[in-house]
Design an enzyme around this catalytic site. Structure first.
Site, mmCIF file in Angstrom:
data_model
loop_
_atom_site.group_PDB
_atom_site.id
_atom_site.type_symbol
_atom_site.label_atom_id
_atom_site.label_comp_id
_atom_site.label_asym_id
_atom_site.label_seq_id
_atom_site.Cartn_x
_atom_site.Cartn_y
_atom_site.Cartn_z
ATOM 1 N N LYS A 80 0.837 -1.213 0.000
ATOM 2 C CA LYS A 80 0.000 0.000 0.000
ATOM 3 C C LYS A 80 0.868 1.258 0.000
ATOM 4 O O LYS A 80 0.656 2.176 -0.793
ATOM 5 C CB LYS A 80 -0.889 -0.011 1.244
ATOM 6 C CG LYS A 80 -1.524 1.327 1.598
ATOM 7 C CD LYS A 80 -2.439 1.247 2.784
ATOM 8 C CE LYS A 80 -1.791 1.572 4.085
ATOM 9 N NZ LYS A 80 -1.539 2.985 4.344
ATOM 10 N N ASN A 81 1.890 1.283 0.856
ATOM 11 C CA ASN A 81 2.662 2.523 1.040
ATOM 12 C C ASN A 81 3.691 2.770 -0.050
ATOM 13 O O ASN A 81 4.376 3.782 -0.033
ATOM 14 C CB ASN A 81 3.295 2.566 2.433
ATOM 15 C CG ASN A 81 2.235 2.811 3.494
ATOM 16 O OD1 ASN A 81 1.115 3.215 3.172
ATOM 17 N ND2 ASN A 81 2.567 2.540 4.735
ATOM 18 N N CYS A 102 -4.421 11.258 12.668
ATOM 19 C CA CYS A 102 -5.090 9.995 12.970
ATOM 20 C C CYS A 102 -4.763 9.611 14.413
ATOM 21 O O CYS A 102 -3.975 10.242 15.085
ATOM 22 C CB CYS A 102 -4.693 8.916 11.980
ATOM 23 S SG CYS A 102 -2.971 8.902 11.633
ATOM 24 N N ARG A 146 0.020 14.508 13.133
ATOM 25 C CA ARG A 146 0.810 14.258 11.926
ATOM 26 C C ARG A 146 1.245 15.612 11.367
ATOM 27 O O ARG A 146 0.600 16.137 10.467
ATOM 28 C CB ARG A 146 0.018 13.442 10.904
ATOM 29 C CG ARG A 146 -0.655 12.210 11.497
ATOM 30 C CD ARG A 146 0.301 11.207 12.154
ATOM 31 N NE ARG A 146 1.222 10.561 11.219
ATOM 32 C CZ ARG A 146 0.879 9.558 10.424
ATOM 33 N NH1 ARG A 146 -0.346 9.124 10.435
ATOM 34 N NH2 ARG A 146 1.746 9.010 9.619
ATOM 35 N N ASP A 185 4.767 0.072 12.177
ATOM 36 C CA ASP A 185 3.514 -0.519 11.697
ATOM 37 C C ASP A 185 3.357 -1.979 12.140
ATOM 38 O O ASP A 185 2.279 -2.542 11.980
ATOM 39 C CB ASP A 185 3.448 -0.437 10.167
ATOM 40 C CG ASP A 185 3.313 0.998 9.701
ATOM 41 O OD1 ASP A 185 3.479 1.260 8.504
ATOM 42 O OD2 ASP A 185 3.080 1.866 10.568
ATOM 43 N N ARG A 191 -8.782 -0.574 4.683
ATOM 44 C CA ARG A 191 -7.954 0.468 4.055
ATOM 45 C C ARG A 191 -6.666 -0.140 3.525
ATOM 46 O O ARG A 191 -6.115 0.305 2.530
ATOM 47 C CB ARG A 191 -7.592 1.553 5.081
ATOM 48 C CG ARG A 191 -8.671 2.531 5.395
ATOM 49 C CD ARG A 191 -8.129 3.646 6.272
ATOM 50 N NE ARG A 191 -6.889 4.184 5.684
ATOM 51 C CZ ARG A 191 -6.021 4.920 6.365
ATOM 52 N NH1 ARG A 191 -6.244 5.194 7.632
ATOM 53 N NH2 ARG A 191 -4.935 5.383 5.800
HETATM 54 C C1 EPZ Z 1 4.592 6.754 6.756
HETATM 55 O O1 EPZ Z 1 3.879 7.763 7.413
HETATM 56 C C2 EPZ Z 1 3.610 5.612 6.567
HETATM 57 N N1 EPZ Z 1 2.474 6.081 5.783
HETATM 58 C C3 EPZ Z 1 3.120 5.131 7.933
HETATM 59 O O2 EPZ Z 1 2.285 3.999 7.731
HETATM 60 C C4 EPZ Z 1 4.327 4.706 8.755
HETATM 61 O O3 EPZ Z 1 3.874 4.337 10.044
HETATM 62 C C5 EPZ Z 1 5.313 5.883 8.869
HETATM 63 O O4 EPZ Z 1 5.695 6.316 7.553
HETATM 64 C C6 EPZ Z 1 6.574 5.510 9.613
HETATM 65 O O5 EPZ Z 1 7.183 4.417 8.996
HETATM 66 C C7 EPZ Z 1 2.573 6.179 4.443
HETATM 67 O O6 EPZ Z 1 3.602 5.920 3.841
HETATM 68 C C8 EPZ Z 1 1.338 6.630 3.729
HETATM 69 P P1 EPZ Z 1 6.685 9.999 8.903
HETATM 70 P P2 EPZ Z 1 4.450 9.267 7.470
HETATM 71 O O7 EPZ Z 1 6.538 11.329 8.249
HETATM 72 O O8 EPZ Z 1 5.324 9.542 6.312
HETATM 73 C C9 EPZ Z 1 7.547 13.427 12.026
HETATM 74 C C10 EPZ Z 1 0.241 2.877 7.724
HETATM 75 O O9 EPZ Z 1 -0.343 2.277 8.617
HETATM 76 N N2 EPZ Z 1 7.201 14.468 11.029
HETATM 77 O O10 EPZ Z 1 7.793 9.090 8.456
HETATM 78 O O11 EPZ Z 1 3.309 10.183 7.741
HETATM 79 C C11 EPZ Z 1 6.319 12.663 12.493
HETATM 80 O O12 EPZ Z 1 5.670 13.363 13.540
HETATM 81 C C12 EPZ Z 1 0.891 4.198 8.031
HETATM 82 O O13 EPZ Z 1 0.367 2.483 6.542
HETATM 83 C C13 EPZ Z 1 7.335 15.801 11.398
HETATM 84 O O14 EPZ Z 1 7.713 16.106 12.522
HETATM 85 O O15 EPZ Z 1 5.355 9.197 8.762
HETATM 86 C C14 EPZ Z 1 6.895 11.352 12.972
HETATM 87 O O16 EPZ Z 1 7.312 11.482 14.316
HETATM 88 C C15 EPZ Z 1 0.652 4.598 9.466
HETATM 89 N N3 EPZ Z 1 7.029 16.761 10.492
HETATM 90 C C16 EPZ Z 1 8.145 11.184 12.112
HETATM 91 O O17 EPZ Z 1 8.345 12.426 11.425
HETATM 92 C C17 EPZ Z 1 6.605 16.458 9.221
HETATM 93 O O18 EPZ Z 1 6.380 17.388 8.416
HETATM 94 C C18 EPZ Z 1 8.030 10.105 11.086
HETATM 95 O O19 EPZ Z 1 6.772 10.234 10.468
HETATM 96 C C19 EPZ Z 1 6.462 15.090 8.863
HETATM 97 C C20 EPZ Z 1 6.772 14.114 9.784
#
Ligand code: EPZ
Length: 432
Positions: free
Chosen positions: A26-27, A121, A126, A319, A412
């Site tokens: 999916k991702n 979520c 986020r 995840d 989803r």
């Molecule tokens: C991706 O989310 C995945 N989603 C998530 O999977 C996964 O849990 C996550 O990466 C971590 O591996 C998709 O790819 C659609 P991040 P993402 O930005 O990119 C901080 C699922 O179940 N951050 O890597 O949204 C954030 O707070 C989902 O499929 C900022 O601070 O996660 C977090 O602590 C759930 N500012 C860290 O980065 C920003 O602008 C990592 O989050 C962006 C992120």
């Protein structure tokens, strides 16, 4: 309609058996779909599962005149020839966080993008500060009004390449700026990038269609901007979903005698395999499959409880944290689970405690899991996509009946999960 799953538990017996196939990731898929905005022609995709997030993103692209058509089982064609700019639809983009990656391609192609505050979520806030700051570095300016972000490049110029350092490795931020760099003017250098396998999977496809990207899969990525991409009929084949593979592996370790997980890439879940092997789970690792063999002679209390910390790739994936907590409730010992990525991702433990687990939440990021404990079936509501699958595993190993509400969240990311689980012996039904 609010579907539910009804599961008859196995009371700890290990009777599941057979083969279960892992679907496309999916991702990875959602980001390749978003990259269609970078194309002059369109893209062909295969190994695409029938999941809600793919449908939602198809609707979102459809509103911009991008025609997404499902040809037959798992094959999609996306035609971007008639794409036109429009603001991202609020109702749809609030439902899938992944829609945030559309901002890069839209802004770099049209010079402007408008989107609502992404739906936070249950797993945690986020933030999108990395996105706003990065676009400003590329020559855009951001305005926030009536609950929407409006980002425009200054007076009709194109986005220009910049050097961007992410304060934390962010998966979607990395992907968004790789795609923004493809059409930006000049060179973009991204530092402290996420290195999840889905990022290289996306970049490899874009490179095969003419994009100039170096370093995807490492923490520094360089992109040289150019014109619109042309796929010229190249077909994107989705990589296997490592989170599905890991979830089925944990389910098999707890509830199966002989189970083969096929069409997966064991290299993408090496850390989970190592922890389960150290815990005593009998595994046979193939090139594209994982076998659990002769597991029924072992009781779950024979498994050693091993604590873990979630980390960016190649660390333990956040995840898979919820399914792994279920494993620890059945193994013998006391282990600390440290969820370092999201502050809301341990909230599901109170429902698992109501099924019989003994988990102490020390703070939003840390839980102490004591095992073994036996589970009784309960009615629970899945808070998010990944905890939803953990509840299914808990329901299978429990004694008695479990009901899982709000299975839209599970749909989803997992295609017709109940049909696939029935085939390996799980007593699960969907009721509407
Ligand atoms: C991706 O989310 C995945 N989603 C998530 O999977 C996964 O849990 C996550 O990466 C971590 O591996 C998709 O790819 C659609 P991040 P993402 O930005 O990119 C901080 C699922 O179940 N951050 O890597 O949204 C954030 O707070 C989902 O499929 C900022 O601070 O996660 C977090 O602590 C759930 N500012 C860290 O980065 C920003 O602008 C990592 O989050 C962006 C992120």
């Amino acid at each position: 309609m609010k579907d539910k799953f009804v599961i008859q538990g196995l009371s700890g017996r290990k009777t599941l058996s057979g083969k279960i196939k892992v679907n496309g990731a999916k991702n990875a898929i959602l980001k390749v779909m978003a990259s269609s905005v970078l194309f002059e022609d369109g893209i062909e995709m295969k190994n695409i599962p029938d999941i809600e997030d793919v449908k939602r993103l198809s609707e979102l692209l459809g509103k911009m005149g991008v025609v997404v058509s499902k040809k037959n089982k798992g094959i999609y064609s996306i035609d971007a020839k008639k794409i036109k700019y429009c603001e991202l639809d609020r109702e749809i983009s609030e439902r899938i966080r992944a829609s945030i990656v559309l901002t890069g391609p839209i802004l770099s192609r049209f010079g402007e993008v408008s989107f609502p505050v992404p739906g936070g979520c249950v797993i945690g806030a986020r933030p999108i500060d990395f996105f706003v700051e990065g676009f400003e570095k590329m020559g855009a300016e951001m305005e926030f009004k009536n609950d929407r972000y409006y980002i425009k490049v200054k007076t009709g110029k194109k986005l220009k390449g910049a050097e961007i350092f992410f304060r934390a490795p962010s998966v979607t931020a990395t992907e968004t700026f790789v795609m923004a760099g493809v059409l930006a003017k000049g060179k973009t250098v991204l530092k402290n990038c996420a290195i999840e396998p889905e990022i290289k999977n996306l970049a490899d496809f874009l490179i095969s269609c003419g994009a100039k990207i170096k370093g995807a899969g490492t923490s520094t990525i360089e992109i040289i901007g150019g014109g619109l991409l042309k796929s010229k009929g190249k077909i994107y084949k989705a990589m296997p979903d490592r989170i599905e593979a890991g979830s089925f592996l944990i389910m098999g370790a707890l509830c199966a005698d002989n189970l083969e997980i096929t069409d997966c890439n064991p290299n993408d879940i090496e850390i989970l395999i190592e922890i389960l092997k150290d815990a005593g789970v009998p595994l046979e690792i193939g090139k594209t499959s994982i076998k659990i063999k002769g597991n029924a002679k072992l009781k779950n209390k024979d498994f050693k409880s091993i604590g873990f910390k979630t980390k960016e790739f190649p660390g333990f994936p956040t995840d898979l944290q919820a399914p792994m907590v279920i494993f620890l409730t059945q193994a013998t010992g006391e282990s600390l689970v440290f969820e370092t990525i999201f502050e809301g991702r341990l909230n599901f433990v109170e429902d698992i405690n109501r099924m019989g687990a003994n988990i102490i939440l020390l703070d939003p990021h840390r839980a102490l899991v004591k095992g073994p404990t036996s589970f009784r079936g309960r009615e629970v509501e899945s808070p998010d996509l990944r905890a939803g699958l953990a509840f299914i595993i808990a329901g299978i190993l429990a004694k008695g009946e479990s009901i899982i509400d709000n299975v839209y969240l599970i749909d989803r990311g997992y295609e017709r999960i109940e049909e696939r689980l029935q085939k390996i012996g799980v007593k699960i039904e969907r009721i509407s």
